[in-house]
Write a protein that holds these residues in place. Structure first.
Motif, short mmCIF file in Angstrom:
data_model
loop_
_atom_site.label_atom_id
_atom_site.label_comp_id
_atom_site.label_asym_id
_atom_site.label_seq_id
_atom_site.Cartn_x
_atom_site.Cartn_y
_atom_site.Cartn_z
N ILE A 1 0.98 -1.29 -0.02
CA ILE A 1 0.09 -0.04 0.07
C ILE A 1 0.92 1.19 0.17
O ILE A 1 1.65 1.39 0.86
N TRP A 2 0.69 2.12 -0.99
CA TRP A 2 1.51 3.41 -1.07
C TRP A 2 0.81 4.37 -1.29
O TRP A 2 -0.12 4.69 -2.29
N VAL A 3 0.66 5.48 -0.52
CA VAL A 3 -0.23 6.48 -0.35
C VAL A 3 0.93 7.83 -0.74
O VAL A 3 1.96 8.08 -0.15
N ASN A 4 0.48 8.37 -1.67
CA ASN A 4 1.19 9.83 -2.30
C ASN A 4 0.44 10.92 -2.37
O ASN A 4 -0.74 10.64 -2.81
N ARG A 5 0.75 12.07 -2.00
CA ARG A 5 0.14 13.30 -2.56
C ARG A 5 0.63 14.03 -3.77
O ARG A 5 0.16 15.04 -4.34
N ASP A 6 1.94 13.54 -4.01
CA ASP A 6 2.59 14.06 -5.20
C ASP A 6 2.82 13.02 -6.36
O ASP A 6 3.36 11.97 -6.08
N VAL A 7 2.68 13.24 -7.50
CA VAL A 7 2.68 12.33 -8.59
C VAL A 7 4.05 12.02 -8.83
O VAL A 7 4.37 10.87 -9.13
N GLU A 8 4.91 12.79 -8.77
CA GLU A 8 6.50 12.66 -8.89
C GLU A 8 6.83 11.50 -7.79
O GLU A 8 7.92 10.69 -8.28
N ASN A 9 6.31 11.33 -6.67
CA ASN A 9 6.84 10.48 -5.82
C ASN A 9 6.63 8.98 -6.32
O ASN A 9 7.41 8.36 -5.99
N PHE A 10 5.66 8.83 -7.29
CA PHE A 10 5.52 7.79 -7.76
C PHE A 10 6.78 7.38 -8.73
O PHE A 10 6.94 6.08 -8.97
#
Length: 183
Positions: free
Chosen positions: A91-100
């Motif tokens: 499970i990976w929660v991100n608020r910034d697309v670049e983190n993906f």
């Protein structure tokens, strides 16, 4: 010191319980001693899982054999079934697309490795059993489930992209990214 039992009756059967311990050492120290592991990270906080997932993928590839003539791929299914760790939820929660972006090549490789593995199970008339499930959450946008008109253009474009390419618009993986926070 014993760890208290935590029950969530609205989510679990009355016979199930969850034990939460630690932290005692690295987040993946005992991962291979469990049957089912849930790895949860937010943003770049998933960094410790990179080596763990690489190790899992290496184990799959170690069980792989490729025919020298036809390049057909097969796996030592017995060895894979005998390992203790049978299921991983990532499970990976991100608020910034670049983190993906920086971690996606490894996840994409693992997703493709699992697809190859599942195809060999189907070819051997064995019921395919997923080894790892990815759960991606992008929190900068909210789900359009409530009919929020502001997110309609993104939902429209994302749905078309997914239908045409069979990939998620944000991660370019087969696993769909969920908009908003996990429940």
């Amino acid at each position: 010191m014993p760890t208290p039992e935590v029950n969530y009756p609205h989510q679990l059967n009355s016979t199930e319980s969850i034990w939460i311990e630690g932290p005692y050492s690295s987040s993946t120290s005992y991962m291979f001693n469990c049957e089912h592991v849930v790895l949860i990270g937010a943003g770049i906080g998933i960094t410790p899982y990179a080596s763990a997932l690489e190790c899992l993928m290496y184990y799959f590839r170690e069980q792989q054999t490729v025919c020298g003539k036809c390049r057909h791929v097969n796996y030592n299914h017995e060895a894979i079934q005998q390992r203790k760790l049978q299921k991983v939820d990532f499970i990976w929660v991100n608020r910034d697309v670049e983190n993906f972006s920086w971690f996606l090549q490894l996840l994409n490789d693992f997703e493709n490795e699992q697809l190859t593995y599942l195809e060999t199970l189907r070819a051997n008339n064995t019921t395919p059993k997923r080894y790892i499930d990815f759960h991606f959450y992008f929190t900068s946008l909210k789900s359009n489930n409530q009919g929020m008109i502001g997110y309609a253009p993104f939902d429209f474009a994302a749905n078309i992209y997914e239908n045409v390419s069979n990939r998620d618009i944000l991660t370019k993986m087969r696993t769909k990214t969920i908009l908003g926070r996990p429940q």
